[in-house]
Design an enzyme around this catalytic site. Structure first.
Site, PDB file in Angstrom:
ATOM      1  N   ASP A   9       0.867  -1.179   0.000  1.00 36.06           N
ATOM      2  CA  ASP A   9       0.000   0.000   0.000  1.00 36.06           C
ATOM      3  C   ASP A   9       0.907   1.233   0.000  1.00 36.06           C
ATOM      4  OD1 ASP A   9      -1.787   2.191   0.879  1.00 36.06           O
ATOM      5  OD2 ASP A   9      -3.211   0.572   1.290  1.00 36.06           O
ATOM      6  N   ASN A 342       6.971 -61.472  17.544  1.00 38.30           N
ATOM      7  CA  ASN A 342       6.985 -62.513  16.521  1.00 38.30           C
ATOM      8  C   ASN A 342       7.280 -63.888  17.112  1.00 38.30           C
ATOM      9  OD1 ASN A 342       6.387 -60.918  14.243  1.00 38.30           O
ATOM     10  ND2 ASN A 342       8.528 -60.281  14.033  1.00 38.30           N
ATOM     11  N   ASP A 351       2.535 -58.939  12.102  1.00 39.29           N
ATOM     12  CA  ASP A 351       2.007 -58.119  11.008  1.00 39.29           C
ATOM     13  C   ASP A 351       0.793 -57.317  11.465  1.00 39.29           C
ATOM     14  OD1 ASP A 351       3.962 -59.086   9.359  1.00 39.29           O
ATOM     15  OD2 ASP A 351       2.658 -60.442   8.227  1.00 39.29           O
ATOM     16  N   GLU A 377      10.351 -52.926  11.719  1.00 42.87           N
ATOM     17  CA  GLU A 377       9.461 -52.335  12.712  1.00 42.87           C
ATOM     18  C   GLU A 377       9.807 -50.864  12.938  1.00 42.87           C
ATOM     19  OE1 GLU A 377      12.733 -54.460  15.110  1.00 42.87           O
ATOM     20  OE2 GLU A 377      11.616 -54.788  13.266  1.00 42.87           O
TER      21      GLU A 377
END
Length: 465
Positions: A9, A342, A351, A377
């Site tokens: 401006d 696991n 999984d 992981e």
């Protein structure tokens, strides 16, 4: 969502007033008094949005807007034109030049801030889509084939079918390749529940009751088929509070409810057309990213991005951070004692744990954050444009979310308790910030610290702390 705003401006008092208003809302501001200064600062500072006065001493503000839109590096920056004269001719000229909105002086602070929030949200989404698309190209995926563009479909929903039909008659002469259909609220929701929802909606802010239009918009935004549709709210008169609420609830733009004047219909058509074009580009980008990544760069078990995608995308986040001077966060997450899962319950159970943890990570981060599985992981999270404190809070929240709710297996009985350790590092924010490889190394070392000091915790890299 605060960002950097360029105020242009020629009157210093006007710039100061705007700066005070924006600073109070936690925006960073930079200022210019001429069109040439505006173009120079736009290139050097890369603001998130530009407030641009129409009357400038050297270049007309509308011509500045045209030049911004013609520059490949600047064309995506939202531009809000400001003017002492709010005549239809000036507003239409500004919109034709590519302005996202035109606000008349004196500026209404409530509407100004609502409009800024709306435009910056849209810019954040656009930037993320472009970033993901550029990552796909870097991985060797070709551009998606663009063929015939079907007409955009727009539903017109008002308190009476006669009024909506009047909108249609007013808009048709000013719109090309757009089909306008008068619908009731229930018909619009039924369409949004199908596979071929309209591309856009013009909704009366008041249907059977005051505020019904905004409630309908919220419902459309919650549905998969219409989530990304253009939604314009038609307002009666200068209802500033209703306008601000509509923008904050997700309206793409605001239109006058009375389109009897040709100028109002032309302006409404320009606004609607701009939003439909933006949606078409975003739809193509989403389709391109989805098609290219689905098989090549996603982990088939969890559906997350894999290492092949994650590292190039992280590099682009770092490039963007160098341009903006803002920070980003990198987290490396590792499930604690996953081998025991696991060994005890079998690999199918392992999984299932990975799938559930991936879902929790994705559900509890921002849409702009990237989540990837980069090892057995091990997961990677990248958070663009964030602070250390915000990233630390997010990491600690993820630790709690994993620990507090054991993973339930498919038999409905077995529940496996797991925890996660997190290493956090910060990048960007400085010219000599570490590169992506160095940053990953810092996060890895921080992760080892979490493991060494008892697991199930967040450790911040020494360089970030």
């Amino acid at each position: 969502m605060a960002g950097k705003i360029l105020i242009v401006d020629s009157v210093a008092t006007n710039r100061i007033v705007l700066k005070v208003k924006l600073t109070g809302a936690c925006y960073e501001t930079i200022q210019g008094a001429t069109g040439e200064t505006a173009l120079r600062l736009a290139r050097s500072e890369r603001p998130d949005l530009i407030l641009l006065d129409v009357q400038l001493p050297d270049i007309n503000g509308i011509d500045v807007c045209r030049r911004l839109r013609a520059d490949p590096l600047l064309r995506t920056i939202p531009v809000v034109m400001l003017g002492s004269m709010s005549d239809a001719t000036t507003r239409i000229a500004a919109l034709k030049a590519g302005a996202d909105d035109f606000l008349a002086k004196p500026i209404d602070e409530l509407l100004l801030l609502a409009r800024l929030r709306s435009l910056l949200r849209a810019r954040e989404t656009d930037e993320e889509l472009r970033l993901r698309e550029s990552t796909c190209r870097a991985l060797g995926f070709g551009e998606s084939v663009t063929g015939f563009e079907p007409p955009a479909r727009v539903a017109l929903i008002s308190s009476s079918r006669e009024r909506a039909a009047g909108w249609r008659r007013a808009l048709v002469p000013h719109l090309a390749n757009v089909e306008l259909a008068v619908m009731s609220r229930d018909e619009a929701l039924a369409e949004a529940g199908g596979q071929a929802a309209p591309d856009g909606f013009i909704i009366d802010s008041n249907l059977s009751r005051a505020g019904d239009g905004l409630r309908l918009m919220s419902e459309l935004r919650s549905r998969q088929a219409s989530r990304h549709a253009t939604v314009c709210i038609a307002l009666e008169g200068a209802l500033r509070e209703a306008a601000a609420v509509a923008l904050d609830l997700g309206a793409s733009d605001l239109l006058p409810a009375n389109l009897s004047r040709v100028e109002d219909a032309q302006e409404a058509a320009l606004r609607l057309g701009a939003q439909l074009r933006r949606k078409a580009v975003a739809d193509r980008q989403r389709s391109s990213v989805a098609d290219g990544l689905r098989l090549a760069v996603t982990d088939p078990l969890t559906g997350l991005y894999n290492r092949r995608y994650a590292l190039p995308h992280l590099a682009r986040i770092a490039d963007r951070a160098r341009e903006t001077g803002r920070q980003f966060a990198v987290m490396v997450l590792d499930l604690d004692r996953f081998k025991a899962v696991n060994d005890t319950w079998g690999h199918a159970a392992g999984d299932a744990v990975l799938v559930e943890i991936a879902a929790r990570l994705t559900a509890n981060l921002r849409d702009v954050d990237m989540v990837a599985r980069i090892g057995g992981e091990e997961f990677l999270v990248a958070m663009p444009e964030t602070t250390l404190e915000a990233a630390r809070i997010a990491a600690e929240r993820l630790c709690r979310l994993v620990e507090q709710d054991p993973v339930r297996l498919a038999d409905g009985i077995t529940r496996i308790s797991v925890t996660v350790s997190i290493g956090l590092a910060m990048g960007g924010g400085a010219a000599l910030a570490p590169g992506v490889e160095a940053l990953m190394g810092e996060a890895d070392r921080a992760l080892l610290g979490s493991k060494a000091f008892g697991r199930n915790k967040v450790t911040v890299s020494a360089t970030a702390a």
